[in-house]
Design a protein around this motif. Structure first.
Motif, PDB file in Angstrom:
ATOM      1  N   MET A   1       0.929  -1.168  -0.103  1.00  0.00           N
ATOM      2  CA  MET A   1      -0.018  -0.274   0.123  1.00  0.00           C
ATOM      3  C   MET A   1       0.812   1.286  -0.013  1.00  0.00           C
ATOM      4  O   MET A   1       1.852   1.427   0.667  1.00  0.00           O
ATOM      5  N   LYS A   2       0.541   2.148  -0.778  1.00  0.00           N
ATOM      6  CA  LYS A   2       1.092   3.645  -0.922  1.00  0.00           C
ATOM      7  C   LYS A   2       0.855   4.365   0.222  1.00  0.00           C
ATOM      8  O   LYS A   2      -0.205   4.344   0.636  1.00  0.00           O
ATOM      9  N   VAL A   3       2.049   5.404   0.489  1.00  0.00           N
ATOM     10  CA  VAL A   3       1.614   6.365   1.660  1.00  0.00           C
ATOM     11  C   VAL A   3       0.638   7.122   1.157  1.00  0.00           C
ATOM     12  O   VAL A   3      -0.261   7.718   2.064  1.00  0.00           O
ATOM     13  N   SER A   4       0.448   7.395  -0.072  1.00  0.00           N
ATOM     14  CA  SER A   4      -0.691   8.260  -0.495  1.00  0.00           C
ATOM     15  C   SER A   4      -1.859   7.836  -0.070  1.00  0.00           C
ATOM     16  O   SER A   4      -2.824   8.358   0.288  1.00  0.00           O
ATOM     17  N   GLU A   5      -2.073   6.445  -0.118  1.00  0.00           N
ATOM     18  CA  GLU A   5      -3.098   5.658   0.092  1.00  0.00           C
ATOM     19  C   GLU A   5      -3.409   5.733   1.546  1.00  0.00           C
ATOM     20  O   GLU A   5      -4.568   5.928   2.032  1.00  0.00           O
ATOM     21  N   ILE A   6      -2.500   5.233   2.353  1.00  0.00           N
ATOM     22  CA  ILE A   6      -2.472   5.565   3.872  1.00  0.00           C
ATOM     23  C   ILE A   6      -2.762   6.952   4.016  1.00  0.00           C
ATOM     24  O   ILE A   6      -3.830   6.966   5.009  1.00  0.00           O
ATOM     25  N   ALA A   7      -2.400   8.025   3.618  1.00  0.00           N
ATOM     26  CA  ALA A   7      -2.797   9.264   4.118  1.00  0.00           C
ATOM     27  C   ALA A   7      -4.165   9.666   3.779  1.00  0.00           C
ATOM     28  O   ALA A   7      -5.026  10.297   4.453  1.00  0.00           O
ATOM     29  N   SER A   8      -4.847   9.194   2.417  1.00  0.00           N
ATOM     30  CA  SER A   8      -6.282   9.353   2.285  1.00  0.00           C
ATOM     31  C   SER A   8      -7.090   8.665   3.210  1.00  0.00           C
ATOM     32  O   SER A   8      -8.229   8.981   3.630  1.00  0.00           O
ATOM     33  N   CYS A   9      -6.843   7.247   3.652  1.00  0.00           N
ATOM     34  CA  CYS A   9      -7.668   6.545   4.512  1.00  0.00           C
ATOM     35  C   CYS A   9      -7.588   7.208   5.816  1.00  0.00           C
ATOM     36  O   CYS A   9      -8.764   7.324   6.604  1.00  0.00           O
ATOM     37  N   SER A  10      -6.394   7.507   6.334  1.00  0.00           N
ATOM     38  CA  SER A  10      -6.349   8.092   7.645  1.00  0.00           C
ATOM     39  C   SER A  10      -7.174   9.547   7.661  1.00  0.00           C
ATOM     40  O   SER A  10      -7.856   9.687   8.823  1.00  0.00           O
ATOM     41  N   GLN A  11      -6.958  10.279   6.707  1.00  0.00           N
ATOM     42  CA  GLN A  11      -7.689  11.451   6.776  1.00  0.00           C
ATOM     43  C   GLN A  11      -9.113  11.318   6.786  1.00  0.00           C
ATOM     44  O   GLN A  11      -9.723  12.099   7.373  1.00  0.00           O
ATOM     45  N   ALA A  12      -9.596  10.154   6.105  1.00  0.00           N
ATOM     46  CA  ALA A  12     -11.056   9.852   5.968  1.00  0.00           C
ATOM     47  C   ALA A  12     -11.564   9.663   7.288  1.00  0.00           C
ATOM     48  O   ALA A  12     -12.639  10.030   7.733  1.00  0.00           O
ATOM     49  N   ILE A  13     -10.755   8.728   8.030  1.00  0.00           N
ATOM     50  CA  ILE A  13     -11.066   8.434   9.214  1.00  0.00           C
ATOM     51  C   ILE A  13     -11.181   9.675  10.483  1.00  0.00           C
ATOM     52  O   ILE A  13     -12.286   9.761  11.083  1.00  0.00           O
ATOM     53  N   VAL A  14     -10.343  10.264  10.199  1.00  0.00           N
ATOM     54  CA  VAL A  14     -10.228  11.565  11.250  1.00  0.00           C
ATOM     55  C   VAL A  14     -11.459  12.618  10.843  1.00  0.00           C
ATOM     56  O   VAL A  14     -12.026  12.951  11.972  1.00  0.00           O
ATOM     57  N   ASP A  15     -11.439  12.926   9.760  1.00  0.00           N
ATOM     58  CA  ASP A  15     -12.770  13.754   9.158  1.00  0.00           C
ATOM     59  C   ASP A  15     -14.082  13.018   9.848  1.00  0.00           C
ATOM     60  O   ASP A  15     -14.853  13.795  10.103  1.00  0.00           O
ATOM     61  N   GLU A  16     -14.388  11.725   9.397  1.00  0.00           N
ATOM     62  CA  GLU A  16     -15.335  11.141  10.073  1.00  0.00           C
ATOM     63  C   GLU A  16     -15.660  11.320  11.621  1.00  0.00           C
ATOM     64  O   GLU A  16     -16.587  11.448  12.164  1.00  0.00           O
ATOM     65  N   VAL A  17     -14.583  10.911  12.335  1.00  0.00           N
ATOM     66  CA  VAL A  17     -14.896  10.972  13.800  1.00  0.00           C
ATOM     67  C   VAL A  17     -15.161  12.556  14.131  1.00  0.00           C
ATOM     68  O   VAL A  17     -15.631  12.808  15.117  1.00  0.00           O
ATOM     69  N   GLU A  18     -14.441  13.325  13.453  1.00  0.00           N
ATOM     70  CA  GLU A  18     -14.587  14.922  13.788  1.00  0.00           C
ATOM     71  C   GLU A  18     -16.012  15.346  13.598  1.00  0.00           C
ATOM     72  O   GLU A  18     -16.362  16.448  14.070  1.00  0.00           O
ATOM     73  N   ARG A  19     -16.686  14.452  12.987  1.00  0.00           N
ATOM     74  CA  ARG A  19     -18.201  15.000  12.910  1.00  0.00           C
ATOM     75  C   ARG A  19     -18.862  14.912  14.108  1.00  0.00           C
ATOM     76  O   ARG A  19     -19.879  15.785  14.329  1.00  0.00           O
ATOM     77  N   VAL A  20     -18.521  14.284  15.210  1.00  0.00           N
ATOM     78  CA  VAL A  20     -18.876  14.293  16.766  1.00  0.00           C
ATOM     79  C   VAL A  20     -18.087  14.621  17.800  1.00  0.00           C
ATOM     80  O   VAL A  20     -18.395  15.125  18.659  1.00  0.00           O
ATOM     81  N   MET A 262       0.623   9.289   7.575  1.00  0.00           N
ATOM     82  CA  MET A 262      -0.479  10.256   7.560  1.00  0.00           C
ATOM     83  C   MET A 262      -0.379  11.501   6.635  1.00  0.00           C
ATOM     84  O   MET A 262      -1.221  12.104   6.125  1.00  0.00           O
ATOM     85  N   ALA A 263       0.878  12.015   6.764  1.00  0.00           N
ATOM     86  CA  ALA A 263       1.152  13.319   5.884  1.00  0.00           C
ATOM     87  C   ALA A 263       1.901  12.902   4.531  1.00  0.00           C
ATOM     88  O   ALA A 263       2.495  13.743   3.823  1.00  0.00           O
ATOM     89  N   SER A 264       1.500  11.771   4.176  1.00  0.00           N
ATOM     90  CA  SER A 264       1.788  11.359   2.684  1.00  0.00           C
ATOM     91  C   SER A 264       3.382  11.475   2.421  1.00  0.00           C
ATOM     92  O   SER A 264       4.006  11.733   1.427  1.00  0.00           O
ATOM     93  N   GLU A 265       4.085  11.090   3.581  1.00  0.00           N
ATOM     94  CA  GLU A 265       5.647  11.526   3.369  1.00  0.00           C
ATOM     95  C   GLU A 265       6.181   9.846   3.095  1.00  0.00           C
ATOM     96  O   GLU A 265       5.911   8.886   4.038  1.00  0.00           O
ATOM     97  N   GLU A 266       7.375   9.690   2.534  1.00  0.00           N
ATOM     98  CA  GLU A 266       8.051   8.304   2.335  1.00  0.00           C
ATOM     99  C   GLU A 266       8.866   7.913   3.119  1.00  0.00           C
ATOM    100  O   GLU A 266       9.327   6.839   3.467  1.00  0.00           O
ATOM    101  N   PHE A 267       9.491   8.857   4.255  1.00  0.00           N
ATOM    102  CA  PHE A 267      10.350   8.637   5.207  1.00  0.00           C
ATOM    103  C   PHE A 267       9.996   9.638   6.364  1.00  0.00           C
ATOM    104  O   PHE A 267       9.383  10.702   6.390  1.00  0.00           O
ATOM    105  N   VAL A 268      10.657   9.202   7.675  1.00  0.00           N
ATOM    106  CA  VAL A 268      10.390   9.801   8.818  1.00  0.00           C
ATOM    107  C   VAL A 268      11.321  10.991   8.827  1.00  0.00           C
ATOM    108  O   VAL A 268      12.587  10.660   8.655  1.00  0.00           O
TER     109      VAL A 268
END
Length: 316
Positions: A1-20, A262-268
């Motif tokens: 899985m690419k980091v861009s996909e990880i960033a997109s999925c994690s962002q979606a979870i954060v946005d959804e939880v932020e609704r409440v 989560m920041a779509s970066e390839e390295f720390v």
């Protein structure tokens, strides 16, 4: 899985939880980051700030099973793990799983149960399995424990020992919302609870793939040495009686990897380490009595330590 996909999925979870959970994006982000690292969260907060709502929203956003365990002094380990009951029709004992068999498990007021019951969580949290009647049974994946405790009202409680605190990946706090956020909460919940609107944005299999892929984020040797230097500085600090364990070093590296993904970066980068250092190490150190008397927290000590440890130049 690419980091861009990880960033997109994690962002979606954060946005959804932020609704409440309004106005607490950084805390929500850190909770999601812990989930991505296959860790567990200790939420220390006063009642009524949204701890249960956070757990329920996370469970709904990943399409997982939510379980809630209210810890009380009379709770037994078998009430958590489950037990075998004799089925007269079948003429044999059958195992009935306890509430620990869930994807997101809220352990409410963990410090109100006896140490024996608290310790029953250790195997589940660390090994992702429970043993009952001599048989070991795996827990579902993903498996995420959110334990809560009220750090103010300590009468009649059993404080968690250092060994059990060290099992938690991070310690977070929601705290009071600001004025605008609290007013927004009133508007949201005037007619119905927004939790009903939270939907699944990531399935469980995808989340497991994310948890595996996070470990592939590149960590340069200089970053690993920086993490070790930060952790060793907690052991040498004159404000702390006890520094962080080596497990703290490992968890801080995992947190930095997830933060970079989560920041779509390839390295720390060093900033990824700094961003999660207080949350990952704050509950793994023991402050001196004078530090507590002055009203300082261990998280503040970690922040000061970060200012004293030279950070490496980011390397790709």
């Amino acid at each position: 899985m690419k980091v861009s996909e990880i960033a997109s999925c994690s962002q979606a979870i954060v946005d959804e939880v932020e609704r409440v959970i309004v106005g607490k994006r950084e805390t929500v982000r850190r909770a999601v980051l812990t989930l991505m690292c296959s860790g567990h969260v200790l939420l220390e907060d006063i009642p009524g700030v949204g701890k249960t709502t956070l757990a329920k929203a996370l469970a709904k956003s990943i399409g997982g099973d939510f379980r809630r365990i209210q810890f009380t002094p009379d709770l037994l380990p078998s009430d958590i793990t489950g037990s075998s009951i004799f089925n007269q029709k079948e003429g044999e004992f059958q195992f009935r799983p306890g509430p620990i068999f869930g994807n997101v498990v809220l352990v409410d007021e963990i410090n109100r149960a006896t140490p024996k019951t608290q310790s029953s969580l250790l195997e589940a949290m660390e090994e992702r399995q429970v043993t009952s009647d001599g048989e070991t049974r795996p827990l579902p994946r993903p498996f995420f424990v959110i334990a809560t405790q009220n750090a103010i009202e300590m009468t009649g409680t059993y404080p968690l020992p250092e060994a059990q605190l060290d099992r938690f990946f991070s310690r977070l706090s929601l705290g009071y919302p600001d004025r605008a956020s609290e007013a927004a909460v009133l508007g949201q919940q005037q007619v119905a609870h927004p939790l009903e609107l939270v939907k699944s944005v990531v399935d469980l299999d995808t989340l497991v793939d994310i948890q595996n892929a996070v470990r592939d984020v590149f960590v340069h040797d200089t970053i690993k040495e920086y993490i070790v230097d930060v952790v060793r500085a907690t052991r040498e600090s004159n404000q702390l009686l006890m520094g962080s364990s080596p497990r703290g070093s490992l968890h801080l590296m995992r947190a930095a990897q997830a933060g970079a993904a989560m920041a779509s970066e390839e390295f720390v980068r060093p900033d990824d380490v700094k961003a999660m250092a207080a949350a990952v190490l704050g509950h793994r150190v023991l402050p001196r009595a004078e530090l507590r008397a002055q009203g300082h927290t261990t998280e503040q000590v970690i922040e000061r330590i970060l200012d004293t440890v030279p950070a490496p130049v980011p390397v790709g």
